[in-house]
Design a protein around this motif. Structure first.
Motif, PDB file in Angstrom:
ATOM      1  N   ASP A  92       0.816  -1.220   0.000  1.00 16.55           N
ATOM      2  CA  ASP A  92       0.000   0.000   0.000  1.00 16.55           C
ATOM      3  C   ASP A  92       0.846   1.265   0.000  1.00 16.55           C
ATOM      4  N   ILE A  93       1.746   1.350   0.959  1.00 18.30           N
ATOM      5  CA  ILE A  93       2.496   2.597   1.122  1.00 18.30           C
ATOM      6  C   ILE A  93       3.464   2.784  -0.045  1.00 18.30           C
ATOM      7  N   ASP A  94       4.140   1.708  -0.425  1.00 15.22           N
ATOM      8  CA  ASP A  94       5.035   1.798  -1.577  1.00 15.22           C
ATOM      9  C   ASP A  94       4.264   2.174  -2.849  1.00 15.22           C
ATOM     10  N   PHE A  95       3.055   1.651  -2.981  1.00 19.34           N
ATOM     11  CA  PHE A  95       2.169   1.955  -4.120  1.00 19.34           C
ATOM     12  C   PHE A  95       1.916   3.463  -4.208  1.00 19.34           C
ATOM     13  N   GLY A  96       1.593   4.062  -3.070  1.00 20.55           N
ATOM     14  CA  GLY A  96       1.362   5.499  -3.048  1.00 20.55           C
ATOM     15  C   GLY A  96       2.632   6.295  -3.298  1.00 20.55           C
ATOM     16  N   LEU A  97       3.711   5.881  -2.632  1.00 24.24           N
ATOM     17  CA  LEU A  97       4.968   6.626  -2.760  1.00 24.24           C
ATOM     18  C   LEU A  97       5.476   6.616  -4.200  1.00 24.24           C
ATOM     19  N   GLN A  98       5.384   5.439  -4.850  1.00 22.50           N
ATOM     20  CA  GLN A  98       5.848   5.343  -6.242  1.00 22.50           C
ATOM     21  C   GLN A  98       5.082   6.294  -7.159  1.00 22.50           C
ATOM     22  N   ALA A  99       3.814   6.541  -6.814  1.00 24.36           N
ATOM     23  CA  ALA A  99       2.993   7.427  -7.654  1.00 24.36           C
ATOM     24  C   ALA A  99       3.185   8.892  -7.277  1.00 24.36           C
ATOM     25  N   GLY A 100       4.008   9.159  -6.248  1.00 21.49           N
ATOM     26  CA  GLY A 100       4.216  10.536  -5.814  1.00 21.49           C
ATOM     27  C   GLY A 100       3.084  11.066  -4.949  1.00 21.49           C
ATOM     28  N   LEU A 101       2.299  10.155  -4.341  1.00 21.09           N
ATOM     29  CA  LEU A 101       1.201  10.576  -3.470  1.00 21.09           C
ATOM     30  C   LEU A 101       1.654  10.629  -2.024  1.00 21.09           C
ATOM     31  N   ASP A 102       0.929  11.408  -1.213  1.00 16.35           N
ATOM     32  CA  ASP A 102       1.063  11.286   0.229  1.00 16.35           C
ATOM     33  C   ASP A 102       0.425   9.968   0.648  1.00 16.35           C
ATOM     34  N   THR A 103       0.885   9.457   1.794  1.00 18.17           N
ATOM     35  CA  THR A 103       0.411   8.137   2.233  1.00 18.17           C
ATOM     36  C   THR A 103       0.113   8.167   3.726  1.00 18.17           C
ATOM     37  N   LEU A 104      -0.822   7.291   4.111  1.00 18.14           N
ATOM     38  CA  LEU A 104      -1.194   7.152   5.519  1.00 18.14           C
ATOM     39  C   LEU A 104      -1.214   5.657   5.853  1.00 18.14           C
ATOM     40  N   CYS A 105      -0.411   5.260   6.832  1.00 17.57           N
ATOM     41  CA  CYS A 105      -0.392   3.856   7.265  1.00 17.57           C
ATOM     42  C   CYS A 105      -1.213   3.733   8.551  1.00 17.57           C
ATOM     43  N   VAL A 106      -2.203   2.818   8.541  1.00 20.79           N
ATOM     44  CA  VAL A 106      -2.972   2.555   9.764  1.00 20.79           C
ATOM     45  C   VAL A 106      -2.420   1.284  10.412  1.00 20.79           C
ATOM     46  N   LEU A 107      -2.522   1.226  11.749  1.00 18.18           N
ATOM     47  CA  LEU A 107      -1.913   0.112  12.492  1.00 18.18           C
ATOM     48  C   LEU A 107      -2.934  -0.975  12.827  1.00 18.18           C
ATOM     49  N   THR A 108      -4.080  -0.979  12.113  1.00 16.73           N
ATOM     50  CA  THR A 108      -5.102  -2.006  12.352  1.00 16.73           C
ATOM     51  C   THR A 108      -4.854  -3.269  11.527  1.00 16.73           C
TER      52      THR A 108
END
Lengths: 294, 294
Positions: free
Chosen positions: B247-263
């Motif tokens: 998820d996070i790598d997916f967003g980062l690769q696209a140049g998006l901000d990302t939010l990781c939830v701990l659930t």
């Protein structure tokens, strides 16, 4: 540099040079349940010349006792104590090297050969063929008494088995991950199918962890067992197989001469390719070709 | 550097900063069939604030239509065209990028989600759930019309499926090896089990060959599909997920901000570990915590 045995002179010299013959089975002596044509006669003639014979197989699917029945069925003479399999090697390793405590259990991905050999060493196991079939997607509770997961060839491997093995290896501290052997493919129905080395791969990937031990050829545990049991002169012992990365490497690592036959998974092109770095001492089309001189 | 969203100020600023929210589902919105407590209300309030929402899942087991039913069942509003799955991505890849000829077939290791999405693109497939169960060890003839093998999560994967896939990939020149996604594990029953990236590993090992394409997050094919369909401003779009390597790598690769939830699968310790190189813009305990400010 490898020498092809073709002329009667080279064939005769080879037979005279060795007293002790270690054989891989599938692809050398038989294909599945069919003896390779001419091999039965050659094996009988080796016995008649008082050659010592051992059978060294990475096939973990069958117990030593059932292997012996297979030799009978196919018509190749064998004694129970001449048969060394990766299932026997695995059970011996867990018993004598790991010294698995008596109250601990082994979870098996594999066939009855493994569970039977573990049982003979007094090691408790579960899984194996009992976990064949469709998984109802029920939860898989951890079992803290599982101290090792053994993975071998399993032609009924399924997701439930992977999920169980993963659960025990992930949750039980020190739980060992043991592979009976590393063969990536195995021959069946005149073709190749994924081998034990492929079966174990989902656990390697999901756990991001390599097996703690990979037994079977080319690992030297079976070689040590053979030389512990038989007083063989290494210089008069040859390893015969069809597979470079298991059989031939197994012999070479032990300092033995080796013979690769082309009745199994290795083609002459692969053997002689410049990219091949595992060079047997000799090679030949079929072990049955010794019928010319025996 | 990653910022934990805890105070009402940081939570409010986050909501104001983005118009478009891309969501992973399992571990973010729900666990299995249970909504994560408080998430339904937060999602409703996001909709009420006219935020645009897309769901981006590597789960290939279910078709887009059945995913939509799952959203209904759980009680989270979703439109069919907001749902992007790795099965949809795989079918689209084979149709539009590979341009698989109409007379060619796909062999599927995976569940109905894949076969249904392939069918919607007019692509012939076989295998999948039809090959569940015990294999009678019958020979597996090659089928030269198989031009691609697709491997996704399959909780009924078995040896027959591996043997078939191996046979087609080994024998058919140019046959493509496509993985729906590379997740090595997936969450189920409150635990982790081997994921699609683990399921495909026996083929990688037996063929000594990596997949020709791994679709799903973090591959950018689903991102391209989303931005082709919706006119989102990247600077006002955030990817929300529980998994760093997808998820996070997916967003980062696209140049998006990302939010990781701990659930989901990532713990705070893993996230903040010095060995972690995939750093989300923000993280928080649960997406439901936005209830404080919405």
């Amino acid at each position: 540099m490898t020498t092809k045995l073709t002329t009667n002179d080279t064939l005769s010299s080879f037979i005279d040079k060795y007293d002790n013959f270690l054989f891989d089975c599938d692809g050398v002596l038989w294909h599945g349940d069919q003896a390779i044509p001419g091999v039965i006669e050659v094996m009988n003639k080796l016995r008649a010349k008082n050659k010592r014979i051992c059978f060294v197989t990475n096939n973990s699917t069958t117990s030593r006792v059932n292997f012996h029945k297979k030799f009978d069925r196919i018509g190749i003479e064998a004694n129970l104590d001449e048969i060394f399999s990766s299932a026997v090697a695995t059970a011996s390793y867990l018993k004598h090297i790991v010294k698995l405590p008596a109250d601990k259990k082994v979870y098996v991905i594999g066939m009855n050969g493994i569970t039977e050999e573990l049982g003979k060493e007094g090691i408790q196991s579960f899984g194996g063929e009992a976990d064949n079939g469709v998984w109802p997607n029920d939860p898989i509770p951890n079992d803290p008494s599982v101290a090792a997961v053994v993975v071998g060839l399993d032609t009924q491997v399924n997701y439930r088995k992977y999920a169980k093995a993963f659960t025990y290896l992930r949750n039980n501290p020190g739980c060992l991950f043991i592979a009976t052997n590393g063969d990536t493919t195995f021959p069946i129905h005149g073709s190749l199918f994924p081998g034990a080395g492929a079966i174990q791969a989902p656990l390697v990937t999901a756990l991001n962890r390599q097996p703690d031990a990979v037994l079977g050829k080319p690992a030297q545990n079976m070689m040590e067992a053979i030389f512990a049991q038989y007083d063989f002169d290494k210089s008069r012992t040859v390893m015969v197989g069809d597979r470079l990365d298991t059989d031939i490497d197994f012999g070479l690592q032990a300092g033995l001469d080796t013979l690769c036959v082309l009745t199994g998974v290795t083609s002459e092109d692969q053997l002689l390719s410049t990219s091949n770095t595992t060079n047997p001492t000799y090679y030949m089309d079929s072990f049955a070709d010794f019928s010319k001189v025996l």
